[in-house]
Write a protein that holds these residues in place. Structure first.
Motif, mmCIF file in Angstrom:
data_model
loop_
_atom_site.group_PDB
_atom_site.id
_atom_site.type_symbol
_atom_site.label_atom_id
_atom_site.label_comp_id
_atom_site.label_asym_id
_atom_site.label_seq_id
_atom_site.Cartn_x
_atom_site.Cartn_y
_atom_site.Cartn_z
ATOM 1 N N PRO A 426 38.767 43.747 25.881
ATOM 2 C CA PRO A 426 38.226 42.357 26.396
ATOM 3 C C PRO A 426 36.951 41.944 25.842
ATOM 4 O O PRO A 426 37.117 40.753 25.700
ATOM 5 N N TRP A 429 37.030 38.932 22.905
ATOM 6 C CA TRP A 429 37.433 37.791 22.878
ATOM 7 C C TRP A 429 36.916 36.803 22.014
ATOM 8 O O TRP A 429 37.309 35.765 21.566
ATOM 9 N N PRO A 450 46.931 29.822 18.951
ATOM 10 C CA PRO A 450 47.115 31.156 19.323
ATOM 11 C C PRO A 450 45.905 31.924 19.576
ATOM 12 O O PRO A 450 45.837 32.774 20.156
ATOM 13 N N ASN A 451 44.876 31.579 18.790
ATOM 14 C CA ASN A 451 43.485 32.254 18.802
ATOM 15 C C ASN A 451 42.752 31.941 20.126
ATOM 16 O O ASN A 451 42.256 32.993 20.897
ATOM 17 N N ARG A 453 44.329 31.027 23.005
ATOM 18 C CA ARG A 453 44.990 31.583 23.886
ATOM 19 C C ARG A 453 44.835 33.192 24.027
ATOM 20 O O ARG A 453 44.769 33.841 25.196
ATOM 21 N N ARG A 454 44.784 33.868 22.756
ATOM 22 C CA ARG A 454 44.537 35.125 22.840
ATOM 23 C C ARG A 454 43.301 35.468 23.350
ATOM 24 O O ARG A 454 42.747 36.663 23.963
ATOM 25 N N LEU A 456 41.676 33.809 25.891
ATOM 26 C CA LEU A 456 42.099 33.782 27.215
ATOM 27 C C LEU A 456 42.783 35.044 27.866
ATOM 28 O O LEU A 456 42.480 35.361 29.076
ATOM 29 N N GLU A 457 43.554 35.711 27.122
ATOM 30 C CA GLU A 457 44.208 36.618 27.506
ATOM 31 C C GLU A 457 43.125 37.942 27.690
ATOM 32 O O GLU A 457 43.293 38.805 28.515
ATOM 33 N N LEU A 458 42.235 37.847 26.839
ATOM 34 C CA LEU A 458 41.215 38.999 26.925
ATOM 35 C C LEU A 458 40.123 38.731 27.779
ATOM 36 O O LEU A 458 39.623 39.597 28.462
ATOM 37 N N ASN A 459 39.972 37.305 28.233
ATOM 38 C CA ASN A 459 38.810 37.076 29.357
ATOM 39 C C ASN A 459 39.206 35.597 29.844
ATOM 40 O O ASN A 459 38.978 34.720 29.492
ATOM 41 N N PRO A 460 40.199 36.040 30.717
ATOM 42 C CA PRO A 460 41.069 34.642 31.403
ATOM 43 C C PRO A 460 40.258 33.379 31.828
ATOM 44 O O PRO A 460 40.528 32.331 31.827
ATOM 45 N N GLU A 461 39.054 33.602 32.316
ATOM 46 C CA GLU A 461 38.330 32.649 33.122
ATOM 47 C C GLU A 461 37.044 32.320 32.185
ATOM 48 O O GLU A 461 36.042 31.713 32.799
#
Length: 611
Positions: A426, A429, A450-451, A453-454, A456-461
């Motif tokens: 996480p 990010w 894509p970077n 969005r990746r 945000l996948e690791l740290n959504p907010e």
């Protein structure tokens, strides 16, 4: 406005707002610079009046130029030796400049001055403690006032005086019985553990340090103290032969503060079977740790003088403490004194586990002074010396970002992603976020998105990522609702961030929602009144809703404001001719008549601990 903020490697969370500074803050913080004509640079020898010396000294004080302020305050005293205010400010400037011995002399002279008593008590009490006059120290440091922060500070310092006097049980009983807000526990647990270690009570030390390390609030309230507790516990277990327990303690620290070089160095030492020495072994070092703990936790915007004073006094007691040097360096950078920061970072001992942290920050500071090529070479050497240390890539990427060398920036983060491997953590990010920025600036959106969005996948907010990606989507008329939703979430997370609020306002503008744009941009200007780009945006929005006089006023403010570069010729043309009517069917891109390329601030040197 798409921005990402620069962070120091040892950034610290602030305590709750209830930690009021009271008279110490007002005494330690110079007043606002007088609204007078421009002061020409000159030395004390060029001044022939008290008022001239005083005005010049205060100007230097406000600019954090303490050596000049000290010389000028002394010049003012040559005209009026009994002036109490000048003596107070001279003492504070001496302490902030690290001149503890001279500051101590002034503190002795001012010990009866109630307006600076909170400073003189600590300085005089800790001087007695470092000279092993423990009973005198405890007497001086006694405190019966109502301030929670002062009570905690003085009780801990007094307890360390008892430890020095051989009264460790009494000291620990005092600290254990200390009543106060919930945030006290972060500090009392660590210092109880450190006191027990100095007293040789391993069982008690283990118990209290475990309490500090497992305190869920510790990392948010006082991350620097939390890390000290983790490292103290790991060293304790290693010394006791409990290698796995020592490594488990470090893993707890790694989970909370990833990629922290001192923890990595400590892990390597323990894995080799070494038994690293404790950081605090004397009462003086323990007392220095109190001021480090409090100063580190208070390290936030606007409190620089207070924090610097605590850390400078801490440094006088424990001059070999590398984390104190690094925090002082970080403060110097905040105050835009990079040369001072470089000098402080350079003083971290070469064999210290924190040397790499100081080297990374030194590289960033070199770039700030304009020595960009030297900074690049310095940071590239650090990458070569340890290719697995992601923070080296992030620091180097920050310099490349400032230099607008986005091709090299992208290549740098490509290498960092290779080192991360297929399963990022996480905390990684930041690497993906910065790589996304590099590719976005290179106009390679197929690689940038894509970077983001990746990340945000690791740290959504994460608000920086939400803001940048959301704004980009709106800017390009792609997924408008999704982009606007992202910016709103970023604003919800950081409602007082003028740059993010500006993004929301400008997104509304690009979508043709001019009334909503005005509402948000007015709020952004309140938060960042002197930013040229935000003023320019508000001017455009005012024009579109018919508030043309106010639009011209904002454009004129943009021309004299600070912040990011704007197209000044274009702004001047708007002042002269206004904006052409917009086609209601125009795309968001067509509505942009003023927006420059989005600025990219220096990349953070480490992920935000709170994110």
């Amino acid at each position: 406005m798409r921005r990402n903020s620069s962070l120091l490697l040892l950034s610290s969370a602030a305590l709750a707002a209830v930690l009021a500074f009271g008279s110490l803050a007002s005494a330690a913080t110079p007043e606002a610079k007088p609204d007078t004509e421009e002061v020409t640079e000159f030395g004390p020898g060029d001044i022939n009046s008290f008022s001239g010396a005083f005005l010049a000294a205060r100007t230097a004080d406000v600019d954090h130029d303490y050596p000049t302020a000290i010389a000028l305050y002394r010049k003012a005293l040559s005209f009026d030796a009994a002036n109490l205010e000048i003596r107070e400010r001279l003492m504070i400037s001496l302490l902030l400049n690290g001149d503890f011995e001279d500051g101590l002399k002034e503190a002795e002279n001012l010990k009866g001055d109630g307006s600076v008593e909170r400073i003189t008590k600590i300085v005089r009490g800790l001087d007695a403690l470092r000279h092993k006059k423990f009973e005198t120290a405890k007497k001086i440091l006694a405190y019966k006032g109502p301030n929670d922060l002062d009570r905690l500070t003085h009780q801990l310092l007094g307890a360390w005086a008892d430890v020095g006097a051989g009264k460790a049980k009494q000291a620990m009983s005092t600290v254990s019985g200390l009543k106060g807000p919930a945030w006290y526990k972060v500090f009392t647990d660590y210092h109880l553990g450190a006191m027990a270690l100095v007293a040789g009570d391993t069982a008690a030390a283990r118990r209290h340090l475990n309490d500090a390390v497992t305190n869920k609030e510790a990392i948010a309230t006082a991350p620097d103290t939390f890390i000290r507790a983790v490292m103290a516990l790991a060293r304790l277990e290693a010394a006791a032969g409990n290698k796995q327990k020592a490594l488990d303690a470090i893993s707890v620290g790694d989970t909370a503060v990833a990629n922290y070089a001192p923890l990595k160095a400590l892990r390597q030492s323990i894995e080799k079977g070494e038994k690293p020495a404790q950081q605090v072994t004397t009462a003086a070092e323990g007392a220095a740790g109190v001021l480090f703990s409090i100063g580190g936790a208070l390290n936030r915007q606007g409190a620089e003088d207070m924090v610097s004073l605590y850390l400078q006094v801490s440094h006088a007691l424990d001059p070999n403490s590398p984390d104190t040097l690094i925090l002082l360096g970080g403060l110097a950078e905040k105050l835009e004194k990079p040369e001072r920061a470089i000098e402080l970072y350079s003083r971290v001992p070469a064999d210290s586990p924190m040397r790499r942290v100081s080297e990374l920050q030194l590289g960033l500071a070199l770039s700030t002074t304009g020595k960009v090529e030297e900074a690049k070479e310095h940071l590239k050497a650090l990458i070569a010396s340890d290719p697995s240390d992601l923070r080296s890539y992030i620091a180097y990427g920050s310099v490349l970002s400032e230099a607008k060398d986005f091709k090299a920036m992208a290549e740098n983060y490509d290498k960092a992603v290779e080192k991360i491997g297929p399963v990022p953590r996480p905390s990684d990010w930041t690497v993906f976020f910065q790589r996304g920025i590099a590719y976005e600036r290179l106009k390679q959106w197929d690689k940038a998105e894509p970077n983001f969005r990746r990340a945000l996948e690791l740290n959504p907010e994460q608000p920086q990522v939400l803001n940048y990606l959301g704004y980009s989507l709106v800017d390009m008329s792609k997924n408008l609702e999704e982009g606007l939703d992202m910016i709103k979430r970023a604003v919800d997370a950081r409602p007082d961030d003028g740059y993010i609020v500006d993004s929301l306002g400008w997104a509304y503008y690009r979508m043709g929602k001019f009334e909503e744009a005005v509402t948000e941009l007015e709020r952004a200007v309140q938060l960042r009144a002197s930013d040229a780009t935000i003023n320019d945006h508000l001017g455009d929005a005012y024009w579109q809703v018919g508030r043309k006089l106010e639009a011209v006023y904002q454009w004129n403010r943009a021309l004299i404001s600070e912040g990011e570069d704007i197209n000044r010729e274009q702004v001047k043309e708007k002042i002269e001719k206004g904006l052409a009517p917009l086609d209601p069917n125009a795309t968001t891109a067509d509505r942009s008549q003023t927006e420059p390329a989005p600025p990219v601030a220096p990349a953070p040197a480490a992920p935000d601990k709170k994110s």
